[in-house]
Design a protein around this motif. Structure first.
Motif, PDB file in Angstrom:
ATOM      1  N   SER A 171      93.866  -0.284 -40.202  1.00  0.00           N
ATOM      2  CA  SER A 171      95.125  -0.901 -39.772  1.00  0.00           C
ATOM      3  C   SER A 171      95.282  -0.926 -38.252  1.00  0.00           C
ATOM      4  O   SER A 171      94.720  -0.094 -37.544  1.00  0.00           O
ATOM      5  N   TYR A 172      96.066  -1.878 -37.768  1.00  0.00           N
ATOM      6  CA  TYR A 172      96.464  -1.841 -36.359  1.00  0.00           C
ATOM      7  C   TYR A 172      97.312  -0.606 -36.083  1.00  0.00           C
ATOM      8  O   TYR A 172      97.274  -0.040 -34.994  1.00  0.00           O
ATOM      9  N   PHE A 173      98.098  -0.195 -37.071  1.00  0.00           N
ATOM     10  CA  PHE A 173      99.076   0.881 -36.859  1.00  0.00           C
ATOM     11  C   PHE A 173      98.442   2.258 -37.008  1.00  0.00           C
ATOM     12  O   PHE A 173      97.591   2.476 -37.862  1.00  0.00           O
ATOM     13  N   PHE A 214     100.543   2.666 -31.875  1.00  0.00           N
ATOM     14  CA  PHE A 214      99.083   2.638 -32.096  1.00  0.00           C
ATOM     15  C   PHE A 214      98.412   3.943 -31.652  1.00  0.00           C
ATOM     16  O   PHE A 214      97.187   4.056 -31.666  1.00  0.00           O
ATOM     17  N   GLU A 263     100.397  -3.801 -26.353  1.00  0.00           N
ATOM     18  CA  GLU A 263     100.477  -4.608 -27.586  1.00  0.00           C
ATOM     19  C   GLU A 263     100.077  -6.060 -27.282  1.00  0.00           C
ATOM     20  O   GLU A 263      99.270  -6.661 -27.992  1.00  0.00           O
ATOM     21  N   THR A 286      96.045  -5.966 -25.918  1.00  0.00           N
ATOM     22  CA  THR A 286      94.916  -5.665 -26.831  1.00  0.00           C
ATOM     23  C   THR A 286      95.385  -5.206 -28.225  1.00  0.00           C
ATOM     24  O   THR A 286      94.569  -4.688 -28.999  1.00  0.00           O
ATOM     25  N   ILE A 287      96.648  -5.393 -28.533  1.00  0.00           N
ATOM     26  CA  ILE A 287      97.248  -4.925 -29.808  1.00  0.00           C
ATOM     27  C   ILE A 287      96.814  -3.495 -30.127  1.00  0.00           C
ATOM     28  O   ILE A 287      96.361  -3.190 -31.234  1.00  0.00           O
ATOM     29  N   GLY A 288      96.951  -2.626 -29.135  1.00  0.00           N
ATOM     30  CA  GLY A 288      96.612  -1.232 -29.390  1.00  0.00           C
ATOM     31  C   GLY A 288      95.286  -0.835 -28.765  1.00  0.00           C
ATOM     32  O   GLY A 288      94.737  -1.557 -27.920  1.00  0.00           O
ATOM     33  N   SER A 299      91.415   1.145 -29.602  1.00  0.00           N
ATOM     34  CA  SER A 299      90.452   1.468 -30.664  1.00  0.00           C
ATOM     35  C   SER A 299      90.719   2.831 -31.320  1.00  0.00           C
ATOM     36  O   SER A 299      90.783   3.862 -30.645  1.00  0.00           O
ATOM     37  N   LYS A 300      90.853   2.812 -32.628  1.00  0.00           N
ATOM     38  CA  LYS A 300      91.085   4.070 -33.353  1.00  0.00           C
ATOM     39  C   LYS A 300      89.852   4.966 -33.344  1.00  0.00           C
ATOM     40  O   LYS A 300      89.972   6.186 -33.275  1.00  0.00           O
TER      41      LYS A 300
END
Ligand code: PMP
Length: 356
Positions: free
Chosen positions: A24-26, A35, A211, A214-216, A218-219
Protein backbone atom coordinates in the motif's frame (compact mmCIF):
# COMPACT_ATOMS: atom_id res chain seq x y z
CA UNK A 1 33.77 4.22 4.95
CA UNK A 2 31.55 2.55 7.58
CA UNK A 3 31.21 -0.57 5.43
CA UNK A 4 33.67 -2.48 7.63
CA UNK A 5 31.38 -1.95 10.63
CA UNK A 6 28.36 -3.27 8.79
CA UNK A 7 30.32 -6.28 7.57
CA UNK A 8 31.29 -7.01 11.16
CA UNK A 9 27.60 -6.93 12.09
CA UNK A 10 27.03 -9.87 9.73
CA UNK A 11 23.36 -10.78 9.46
CA UNK A 12 22.13 -8.48 12.22
CA UNK A 13 20.47 -6.15 9.72
CA UNK A 14 19.47 -8.66 7.08
CA UNK A 15 15.77 -8.56 6.38
CA UNK A 16 13.42 -10.42 4.11
CA UNK A 17 10.39 -8.76 2.57
CA UNK A 18 7.93 -11.17 1.01
CA UNK A 19 6.15 -10.39 -2.25
CA UNK A 20 2.83 -9.84 -0.49
CA UNK A 21 4.16 -7.30 2.02
CA UNK A 22 4.22 -3.49 2.00
CA UNK A 23 2.07 -2.99 -1.07
CA UNK A 24 0.00 0.00 0.00
CA UNK A 25 0.90 3.66 -0.35
CA UNK A 26 -0.20 4.06 3.27
CA UNK A 27 1.89 3.17 6.30
CA UNK A 28 -0.30 4.62 9.04
CA UNK A 29 -3.35 6.53 7.84
CA UNK A 30 -3.87 7.98 11.32
CA UNK A 31 -0.45 9.62 11.46
CA UNK A 32 0.00 13.19 10.21
CA UNK A 33 2.81 11.82 8.02
CA UNK A 34 0.68 8.97 6.69
CA UNK A 35 3.45 7.29 4.69
CA UNK A 36 5.86 7.10 7.67
CA UNK A 37 6.45 3.51 8.77
CA UNK A 38 5.74 3.27 12.54
CA UNK A 39 8.89 1.17 12.96
CA UNK A 40 11.00 3.95 11.48
CA UNK A 41 9.40 6.60 13.67
CA UNK A 42 10.11 4.48 16.73
CA UNK A 43 13.73 3.83 15.66
CA UNK A 44 14.35 7.54 14.96
CA UNK A 45 13.03 8.59 18.37
CA UNK A 46 14.95 5.87 20.17
CA UNK A 47 18.20 6.82 18.42
CA UNK A 48 17.88 10.50 19.34
CA UNK A 49 17.17 9.55 22.93
CA UNK A 50 20.17 7.21 22.95
CA UNK A 51 22.58 9.77 21.46
CA UNK A 52 21.05 12.80 23.15
CA UNK A 53 21.57 15.05 20.11
CA UNK A 54 17.98 16.27 19.61
CA UNK A 55 14.74 16.46 21.54
CA UNK A 56 11.94 14.40 20.07
CA UNK A 57 9.12 14.80 22.60
CA UNK A 58 6.84 17.35 20.97
CA UNK A 59 8.10 17.19 17.41
CA UNK A 60 6.39 15.54 14.45
CA UNK A 61 8.50 13.15 12.40
CA UNK A 62 8.32 13.55 8.60
CA UNK A 63 10.24 11.05 6.48
CA UNK A 64 11.79 12.01 3.16
CA UNK A 65 13.67 10.49 0.24
CA UNK A 66 16.93 11.64 1.76
CA UNK A 67 17.12 14.96 3.56
CA UNK A 68 17.47 16.47 0.07
CA UNK A 69 13.73 16.03 -0.44
CA UNK A 70 13.07 17.39 3.04
CA UNK A 71 15.05 20.58 2.31
CA UNK A 72 12.66 21.24 -0.57
CA UNK A 73 9.64 20.26 1.51
CA UNK A 74 10.75 22.67 4.25
CA UNK A 75 11.24 25.54 1.78
CA UNK A 76 7.74 24.91 0.42
CA UNK A 77 6.20 24.66 3.89
CA UNK A 78 7.89 27.77 5.28
CA UNK A 79 7.28 30.04 2.29
CA UNK A 80 4.48 32.53 2.84
CA UNK A 81 1.70 31.85 0.33
CA UNK A 82 0.38 35.41 0.25
CA UNK A 83 3.51 37.37 -0.74
CA UNK A 84 3.81 38.94 -4.21
CA UNK A 85 7.55 38.17 -4.36
CA UNK A 86 9.35 34.87 -3.64
CA UNK A 87 10.81 34.65 -0.12
CA UNK A 88 14.63 34.95 0.12
CA UNK A 89 16.55 31.81 1.04
CA UNK A 90 19.97 32.40 2.59
CA UNK A 91 22.79 30.47 4.25
CA UNK A 92 26.10 31.65 5.67
CA UNK A 93 29.06 31.13 3.31
CA UNK A 94 30.72 28.76 2.99
CA UNK A 95 27.38 26.99 2.54
CA UNK A 96 26.45 23.50 1.30
CA UNK A 97 26.76 23.75 -2.48
CA UNK A 98 23.39 22.11 -3.17
CA UNK A 99 21.36 24.84 -1.46
CA UNK A 100 21.49 27.37 -4.34
CA UNK A 101 20.80 24.63 -6.89
CA UNK A 102 17.93 23.08 -4.97
CA UNK A 103 16.37 26.49 -4.31
CA UNK A 104 16.49 27.82 -7.86
CA UNK A 105 16.26 24.69 -10.00
CA UNK A 106 12.53 24.96 -10.69
CA UNK A 107 12.42 28.78 -10.61
CA UNK A 108 9.76 28.66 -7.95
CA UNK A 109 7.45 31.59 -7.44
CA UNK A 110 7.53 30.84 -3.70
CA UNK A 111 11.22 31.16 -2.87
CA UNK A 112 14.52 32.24 -4.42
CA UNK A 113 18.18 31.91 -3.52
CA UNK A 114 19.55 35.14 -2.01
CA UNK A 115 23.10 34.00 -1.19
CA UNK A 116 25.33 34.52 1.81
CA UNK A 117 23.38 35.12 5.02
CA UNK A 118 26.24 37.31 6.36
CA UNK A 119 25.58 39.98 3.74
CA UNK A 120 21.80 39.62 3.48
CA UNK A 121 20.19 42.97 4.20
CA UNK A 122 16.98 43.07 2.17
CA UNK A 123 13.75 43.79 3.99
CA UNK A 124 10.98 41.25 4.17
CA UNK A 125 10.63 37.58 4.98
CA UNK A 126 13.46 35.10 4.57
CA UNK A 127 14.39 31.50 5.30
CA UNK A 128 17.84 30.77 6.68
CA UNK A 129 19.40 27.33 6.24
CA UNK A 130 21.66 26.69 9.22
CA UNK A 131 24.00 23.73 8.79
CA UNK A 132 25.61 22.53 11.99
CA UNK A 133 28.22 21.09 11.90
CA UNK A 134 28.65 22.89 8.63
CA UNK A 135 29.31 21.33 5.24
CA UNK A 136 31.99 22.16 4.00
CA UNK A 137 34.04 23.44 6.97
CA UNK A 138 32.84 21.36 9.95
CA UNK A 139 32.13 24.38 12.17
CA UNK A 140 29.24 24.34 14.67
CA UNK A 141 26.90 27.12 13.65
CA UNK A 142 24.02 29.28 14.73
CA UNK A 143 21.73 31.47 12.68
CA UNK A 144 23.52 34.60 11.48
CA UNK A 145 20.65 36.80 10.29
CA UNK A 146 19.42 38.31 13.50
CA UNK A 147 17.45 41.36 14.63
CA UNK A 148 14.53 40.60 12.35
CA UNK A 149 11.82 39.61 14.79
CA UNK A 150 9.09 37.62 13.13
CA UNK A 151 10.53 37.87 9.60
CA UNK A 152 12.86 34.88 9.46
CA UNK A 153 12.24 31.16 9.50
CA UNK A 154 15.05 28.75 10.28
CA UNK A 155 15.77 25.28 8.93
CA UNK A 156 18.48 23.45 10.86
CA UNK A 157 20.29 20.94 8.69
CA UNK A 158 21.85 18.62 11.28
CA UNK A 159 23.07 15.92 8.90
CA UNK A 160 26.45 15.79 10.69
CA UNK A 161 25.35 16.28 14.30
CA UNK A 162 26.43 12.79 15.33
CA UNK A 163 29.20 11.75 17.73
CA UNK A 164 31.59 10.37 15.09
CA UNK A 165 31.92 13.86 13.58
CA UNK A 166 31.56 16.25 16.51
CA UNK A 167 30.97 16.45 20.26
CA UNK A 168 27.33 16.30 21.28
CA UNK A 169 27.09 19.31 23.57
CA UNK A 170 23.30 19.34 24.01
CA UNK A 171 20.03 17.96 22.77
CA UNK A 172 19.03 20.62 20.25
CA UNK A 173 15.44 21.80 20.12
CA UNK A 174 14.84 23.82 16.95
CA UNK A 175 11.61 24.32 14.98
CA UNK A 176 12.67 22.33 11.90
CA UNK A 177 15.56 19.87 12.23
CA UNK A 178 16.77 17.69 9.35
CA UNK A 179 18.71 14.44 9.72
CA UNK A 180 19.73 11.73 7.29
CA UNK A 181 20.78 8.09 7.38
CA UNK A 182 23.40 8.95 4.72
CA UNK A 183 25.69 10.66 7.21
CA UNK A 184 24.58 8.95 10.40
CA UNK A 185 25.01 5.29 9.43
CA UNK A 186 26.57 5.57 5.96
CA UNK A 187 23.49 4.22 4.15
CA UNK A 188 23.26 7.03 1.61
CA UNK A 189 21.84 4.69 -1.03
CA UNK A 190 18.73 3.91 1.01
CA UNK A 191 17.73 7.58 0.59
CA UNK A 192 16.16 8.00 4.00
CA UNK A 193 16.08 11.32 5.82
CA UNK A 194 13.79 12.59 8.54
CA UNK A 195 12.62 15.94 9.79
CA UNK A 196 11.68 16.77 13.37
CA UNK A 197 9.11 19.54 13.11
CA UNK A 198 7.60 21.42 16.02
CA UNK A 199 4.65 23.08 14.29
CA UNK A 200 1.82 20.85 13.16
CA UNK A 201 0.91 22.96 10.13
CA UNK A 202 4.50 23.06 8.92
CA UNK A 203 4.76 19.26 9.31
CA UNK A 204 1.46 18.88 7.43
CA UNK A 205 2.66 21.08 4.57
CA UNK A 206 5.95 19.17 4.33
CA UNK A 207 3.97 15.94 4.18
CA UNK A 208 1.81 17.44 1.42
CA UNK A 209 4.92 18.39 -0.58
CA UNK A 210 6.17 14.80 -0.42
CA UNK A 211 2.71 13.49 -1.30
CA UNK A 212 2.68 15.63 -4.46
CA UNK A 213 6.32 14.93 -5.22
CA UNK A 214 6.60 11.14 -4.76
CA UNK A 215 3.39 9.99 -2.96
CA UNK A 216 5.44 8.97 0.04
CA UNK A 217 8.79 7.28 0.59
CA UNK A 218 9.82 3.72 -0.27
CA UNK A 219 8.64 1.33 2.42
CA UNK A 220 11.48 -1.09 1.77
CA UNK A 221 13.95 1.72 2.45
CA UNK A 222 12.11 2.85 5.55
CA UNK A 223 12.00 -0.66 7.00
CA UNK A 224 15.66 -1.22 6.26
CA UNK A 225 16.58 2.13 7.81
CA UNK A 226 14.49 1.25 10.89
CA UNK A 227 16.48 -1.96 11.25
CA UNK A 228 19.83 -0.21 10.83
CA UNK A 229 18.98 2.62 13.24
CA UNK A 230 17.73 0.03 15.71
CA UNK A 231 21.02 -1.86 15.41
CA UNK A 232 23.09 1.22 16.22
CA UNK A 233 20.91 2.07 19.20
CA UNK A 234 21.41 -1.54 20.39
CA UNK A 235 25.15 -1.17 19.86
CA UNK A 236 25.19 1.71 22.35
CA UNK A 237 23.71 -0.36 25.19
CA UNK A 238 26.10 -0.36 28.15
CA UNK A 239 26.45 -4.14 28.31
CA UNK A 240 27.78 -4.47 24.75
CA UNK A 241 30.70 -6.93 24.48
CA UNK A 242 33.33 -4.50 23.23
CA UNK A 243 33.60 -0.77 22.80
CA UNK A 244 34.27 -1.35 19.11
CA UNK A 245 30.79 -2.76 18.69
CA UNK A 246 29.45 0.63 19.67
CA UNK A 247 28.81 2.12 16.25
CA UNK A 248 29.65 5.70 17.21
CA UNK A 249 32.86 4.77 19.03
CA UNK A 250 33.95 2.62 16.11
CA UNK A 251 33.16 5.24 13.48
CA UNK A 252 34.68 8.04 15.55
CA UNK A 253 37.90 6.02 15.81
CA UNK A 254 37.94 5.63 12.01
CA UNK A 255 37.32 9.34 11.49
CA UNK A 256 40.01 10.29 14.03
CA UNK A 257 42.56 7.98 12.33
CA UNK A 258 41.86 9.56 8.95
CA UNK A 259 42.15 13.08 10.32
CA UNK A 260 45.45 12.20 12.03
CA UNK A 261 46.81 10.84 8.75
CA UNK A 262 45.66 13.87 6.75
CA UNK A 263 47.02 16.32 9.32
CA UNK A 264 50.39 14.54 9.25
CA UNK A 265 50.59 14.86 5.43
CA UNK A 266 49.46 18.50 5.47
CA UNK A 267 51.97 19.34 8.21
CA UNK A 268 54.81 18.12 6.00
CA UNK A 269 53.60 20.16 3.02
CA UNK A 270 54.51 23.76 2.39
CA UNK A 271 51.30 24.40 0.48
CA UNK A 272 48.21 23.38 2.41
CA UNK A 273 46.54 24.15 5.71
CA UNK A 274 43.52 22.81 7.58
CA UNK A 275 41.14 24.33 10.13
CA UNK A 276 41.75 23.64 13.82
CA UNK A 277 38.83 22.47 15.95
CA UNK A 278 38.59 23.10 19.69
CA UNK A 279 38.41 20.29 22.23
CA UNK A 280 34.82 19.98 23.36
CA UNK A 281 33.10 17.80 25.90
CA UNK A 282 30.77 15.23 24.37
CA UNK A 283 27.80 14.23 26.53
CA UNK A 284 27.42 11.00 24.59
CA UNK A 285 31.06 9.86 24.77
CA UNK A 286 31.66 11.28 28.26
CA UNK A 287 35.00 12.80 27.24
CA UNK A 288 36.49 15.71 25.32
CA UNK A 289 37.79 15.61 21.80
CA UNK A 290 38.14 17.74 18.72
CA UNK A 291 35.78 17.47 15.77
CA UNK A 292 36.44 15.05 12.91
CA UNK A 293 34.26 16.47 10.14
CA UNK A 294 33.10 14.45 7.14
CA UNK A 295 34.88 16.95 4.90
CA UNK A 296 38.28 18.60 5.06
CA UNK A 297 38.14 22.29 4.19
CA UNK A 298 41.67 22.69 2.89
CA UNK A 299 43.37 25.93 1.95
CA UNK A 300 46.27 26.50 -0.45
CA UNK A 301 48.99 29.04 0.22
CA UNK A 302 48.88 32.52 -1.35
CA UNK A 303 50.91 31.59 -4.40
CA UNK A 304 48.16 29.27 -5.69
CA UNK A 305 45.09 31.08 -6.95
CA UNK A 306 42.87 28.12 -7.76
CA UNK A 307 43.38 25.19 -5.40
CA UNK A 308 40.86 22.90 -7.15
CA UNK A 309 42.61 23.38 -10.51
CA UNK A 310 46.02 22.87 -8.91
CA UNK A 311 44.96 19.61 -7.28
CA UNK A 312 43.28 18.33 -10.46
CA UNK A 313 46.65 18.71 -12.18
CA UNK A 314 47.88 16.28 -9.53
CA UNK A 315 44.98 13.89 -10.14
CA UNK A 316 43.05 14.85 -7.04
CA UNK A 317 39.41 15.75 -7.61
CA UNK A 318 37.94 18.14 -5.06
CA UNK A 319 35.12 20.70 -4.97
CA UNK A 320 36.21 24.32 -5.26
CA UNK A 321 35.47 26.87 -2.56
CA UNK A 322 33.64 28.86 -5.26
CA UNK A 323 30.83 26.29 -5.24
CA UNK A 324 30.31 27.03 -1.55
CA UNK A 325 30.00 30.78 -2.09
CA UNK A 326 33.60 31.56 -1.15
CA UNK A 327 37.12 31.79 -2.56
CA UNK A 328 38.98 29.37 -4.89
CA UNK A 329 41.87 29.05 -2.44
CA UNK A 330 39.70 26.60 -0.50
CA UNK A 331 38.64 23.13 -1.56
CA UNK A 332 36.40 20.55 0.06
CA UNK A 333 37.70 17.02 0.32
CA UNK A 334 35.62 14.03 1.35
CA UNK A 335 36.85 12.29 4.50
CA UNK A 336 34.28 9.49 4.15
CA UNK A 337 35.34 7.76 0.94
CA UNK A 338 36.37 4.09 0.83
CA UNK A 339 39.77 3.18 2.32
CA UNK A 340 41.50 2.60 -1.04
CA UNK A 341 40.36 5.97 -2.35
CA UNK A 342 41.33 7.83 0.81
CA UNK A 343 44.77 6.20 0.92
CA UNK A 344 45.39 7.00 -2.75
CA UNK A 345 44.39 10.61 -2.06
CA UNK A 346 46.87 10.82 0.84
CA UNK A 347 49.59 9.25 -1.25
CA UNK A 348 49.06 11.74 -4.09
CA UNK A 349 48.79 14.69 -1.73
CA UNK A 350 52.02 13.75 0.03
CA UNK A 351 54.01 13.92 -3.22
CA UNK A 352 53.01 17.53 -3.99
CA UNK A 353 55.62 20.13 -3.13
CA UNK A 354 55.68 23.80 -4.09
CA UNK A 355 58.47 24.35 -6.53
CA UNK A 356 57.37 27.70 -8.01
N1 PMP B 1 22.49 18.34 3.97
C1 PMP B 1 23.82 18.34 4.01
C2 PMP B 1 24.51 19.40 4.82
C3 PMP B 1 24.54 17.41 3.28
O1 PMP B 1 25.88 17.45 3.30
C4 PMP B 1 23.87 16.46 2.51
C5 PMP B 1 24.61 15.41 1.68
N2 PMP B 1 25.79 15.79 1.12
C6 PMP B 1 22.48 16.48 2.51
C7 PMP B 1 21.81 17.43 3.26
C8 PMP B 1 21.65 15.53 1.69
O2 PMP B 1 21.77 14.23 2.11
P1 PMP B 1 20.75 13.07 1.71
O3 PMP B 1 19.84 13.59 0.63
O4 PMP B 1 21.59 11.94 1.27
O5 PMP B 1 19.98 12.78 2.94
Amino acid sequence: MFESYWRKMGDKCTMVIAGYESLSYFADAKNLCWFLEPKLEEAVKRLHLTVGNAVVGDHHVVVGTGSSQLIQAALYALSPSDEPEPVSVVSAAPYYSSYPEVTDFLRSGLYKWAGDAHTFDADGPYIELVTSPNNPDGVMREAVVVNRPGQGKLVHDLAYYWPQYTSISRAVDFDVMLFTASKCTGHAGSRIGWALVRDKDVARKMTKFIEINTIGVSKESQLRAAKILGAISDSCLPFGPSKYDNFFEYSKTLMAERWDKLRAVVKRSNIFSLPKYPNQYCLFAGDSSEAHPAFAWMKCNDRIEDCDKFLREHKIVTRSGRRFGTDPKHVRISMVSRDEEFNLFLQRLSTIQWSG
